[in-house]
Design an enzyme around this catalytic site. Structure first.
Site, PDB file in Angstrom:
ATOM      1  N   ARG A 123     -31.682  38.829  66.603  1.00 37.52           N
ATOM      2  CA  ARG A 123     -32.872  39.093  65.792  1.00 37.52           C
ATOM      3  C   ARG A 123     -32.752  39.128  64.608  1.00 37.52           C
ATOM      4  NH1 ARG A 123     -35.572  43.435  66.261  1.00 37.52           N
ATOM      5  NH2 ARG A 123     -37.529  42.483  65.489  1.00 37.52           N
ATOM      6  N   LYS A 188     -26.747  50.256  71.712  1.00 32.93           N
ATOM      7  CA  LYS A 188     -27.489  48.981  72.353  1.00 32.93           C
ATOM      8  C   LYS A 188     -26.517  48.305  73.460  1.00 32.93           C
ATOM      9  CE  LYS A 188     -29.490  44.803  70.339  1.00 32.93           C
ATOM     10  NZ  LYS A 188     -30.523  44.217  69.452  1.00 32.93           N
ATOM     11  N   ARG A 324     -34.430  57.886  63.563  1.00 32.62           N
ATOM     12  CA  ARG A 324     -33.670  59.125  62.592  1.00 32.62           C
ATOM     13  C   ARG A 324     -33.633  60.369  63.527  1.00 32.62           C
ATOM     14  NH1 ARG A 324     -31.251  56.625  58.874  1.00 32.62           N
ATOM     15  NH2 ARG A 324     -32.329  54.933  58.244  1.00 32.62           N
TER      16      ARG A 324
HETATM   17  C1  BTN Z   1     -30.878  40.839  69.478  1.00 30.37           C
HETATM   18  O1  BTN Z   1     -30.510  40.744  68.160  1.00 30.37           O
HETATM   19  O2  BTN Z   1     -31.141  42.095  69.781  1.00 30.37           O
HETATM   20  C2  BTN Z   1     -31.468  39.959  70.438  1.00 30.37           C
HETATM   21  C3  BTN Z   1     -30.028  39.055  70.967  1.00 30.37           C
HETATM   22  C4  BTN Z   1     -30.462  38.168  72.112  1.00 30.37           C
HETATM   23  C5  BTN Z   1     -29.113  37.610  72.300  1.00 30.37           C
HETATM   24  C6  BTN Z   1     -29.319  36.326  73.454  1.00 30.37           C
HETATM   25  S1  BTN Z   1     -27.824  35.958  74.149  1.00 30.37           S
HETATM   26  C7  BTN Z   1     -29.004  34.594  75.056  1.00 30.37           C
HETATM   27  C8  BTN Z   1     -29.647  34.042  74.144  1.00 30.37           C
HETATM   28  N1  BTN Z   1     -29.184  32.805  73.309  1.00 30.37           N
HETATM   29  C9  BTN Z   1     -28.941  33.238  72.037  1.00 30.37           C
HETATM   30  O3  BTN Z   1     -28.588  32.891  71.219  1.00 30.37           O
HETATM   31  N2  BTN Z   1     -29.516  34.585  72.105  1.00 30.37           N
HETATM   32  C10 BTN Z   1     -29.871  35.025  73.131  1.00 30.37           C
END
Ligand code: BTN
Length: 329
Positions: A123, A188, A324
């Site tokens: 993201r 995470k 926080r």
């Molecule tokens: C985040 O930043 O939390 C989202 C991560 C999403 C990762 C997944 S892996 C499969 C799919 N392909 C990608 O390039 N991204 C998502």
């Protein structure tokens, strides 16, 4: 990934030692060619030990993704909704791949998985660390008639459904941070990236991309700049990635189907039950905007975050939440 690399990984997948000569004979290539291929695999994030006199072995056995094992792990009902399943050894990004394939007319329920991504996307323009054979990188296509208003809501469905899939394989205690980060004890564990193309108020296609840290190699994780965890740490054991993939697909296909038929209602309740931030002080970074601080008060029916900022209730459609621990003055 070249087919030679796949062959080498398959030979090493058992986690036992294999000599350079043995690998060279099995593949019908020279020992120096084997060395070159192994070097490339290490560059791709595969942890390999070399012990003089014994040969090479993987740091831990790899259970490669297998379409048959994934399908066997799924419920017959979900299998019927799955319109296609592709597994790639290496890809840029599973989301990107499905987006490229969209014009060929893929139907809802088309899934793509990869052993590794060389341009995995997270993201807010971040990179998603995606080394070979140890985590889950999965994307699923779903078509909607309701336009872009679906985006935030479908993200919530994907988040709660992924948590439920983890519970189905015995992983408990995972919660959600808006919009759809999966956290375990504040770290995470998995992230979800939704891409959407189509008409603002008409037919559109949604690609739900899920990345779950299953057994993240420490070396690969050095570039992750926030607290993270993986299923190996949580369970203290080995997680069957094919079973996990089957359970995630089961849960997602069921959730997206239900959302299409009945709206967000059932998933909204589920999301709220898993909300890790409700009632807590958070910082929200709005894309291209300033940071906001407030108390998280759940989510709206549109999938937005409700935040109490300076005594006023505000709603945010996009942004990055940081928890926080203490109240602000
Ligand atoms: C985040 O930043 O939390 C989202 C991560 C999403 C990762 C997944 S892996 C499969 C799919 N392909 C990608 O390039 N991204 C998502």
């Amino acid at each position: 990934m070249a087919s030679r690399h796949k062959q080498i990984i398959s030979l090493l997948a058992d986690g036992a030692f294999h000599s350079g000569t043995e690998l060279a004979t099995a593949l019908g290539i020279s020992r120096s060619a084997v060395c070159k291929h192994l070097h490339t695999l290490v560059e791709r994030g595969i942890e390999l030990y070399r012990v003089p006199g014994r040969g090479y072995r993987l740091a831990r056995p790899i259970e490669l993704l297998d379409p048959e094992a994934i399908l066997n792990a799924m419920h017959p009902g979900a299998r019927r909704v799955l319109s296609g399943l592709e597994i790639h050894a290496e890809i840029d990004s599973t989301n990107q791949y499905l987006l490229r394939k969209l014009p060929s007319g893929l139907a809802s329920g088309y899934a793509c998985l990869a052993e590794c991504q060389n341009a995995g996307r997270g993201r807010c323009g971040r990179h998603w660390v995606s080394p070979f054979g140890c985590n889950l990188y999965l994307s699923l296509l779903w078509r909607f008639e309701a336009g872009f208003a679906t985006l935030g809501k479908a993200g919530l469905v994907a988040g709660s459904r992924t948590v439920r899939a983890l519970e189905a394989i015995g992983v408990n205690g995972v919660g959600l941070k808006w919009p759809n980060d999966l956290l375990w004890r504040g770290q995470k564990l998995a992230g979800i990236l939704i891409d959407m193309v189509g008409e603002l108020k008409g037919p559109c296609a949604l690609v739900v991309g899920i990345g779950i840290n299953v057994a993240m190699p420490r070396e690969a994780a050095l570039s992750i700049d926030r607290p993270w965890t993986d299923l190996a740490t949580i369970t203290g054991g080995v997680v069957d990635r094919n079973r996990l993939a089957g359970c995630v697909l089961d849960s997602l296909l069921e959730g997206l189907g239900e959302f299409e038929r009945s709206g967000l209602g059932p998933s909204l309740q589920d999301w709220e039950a898993l909300d890790e931030t409700r009632g807590r002080w958070v910082a929200l970074q709005v894309p291209g905007g300033e940071g906001v601080r407030g108390i998280a008060l759940g989510i709206t029916e549109r999938g937005s975050l409700r935040l109490l900022v300076d005594g006023r209730l505000q709603e945010y459609e996009h942004g990055e939440v940081t928890l926080r621990e203490t109240a602000y003055e």
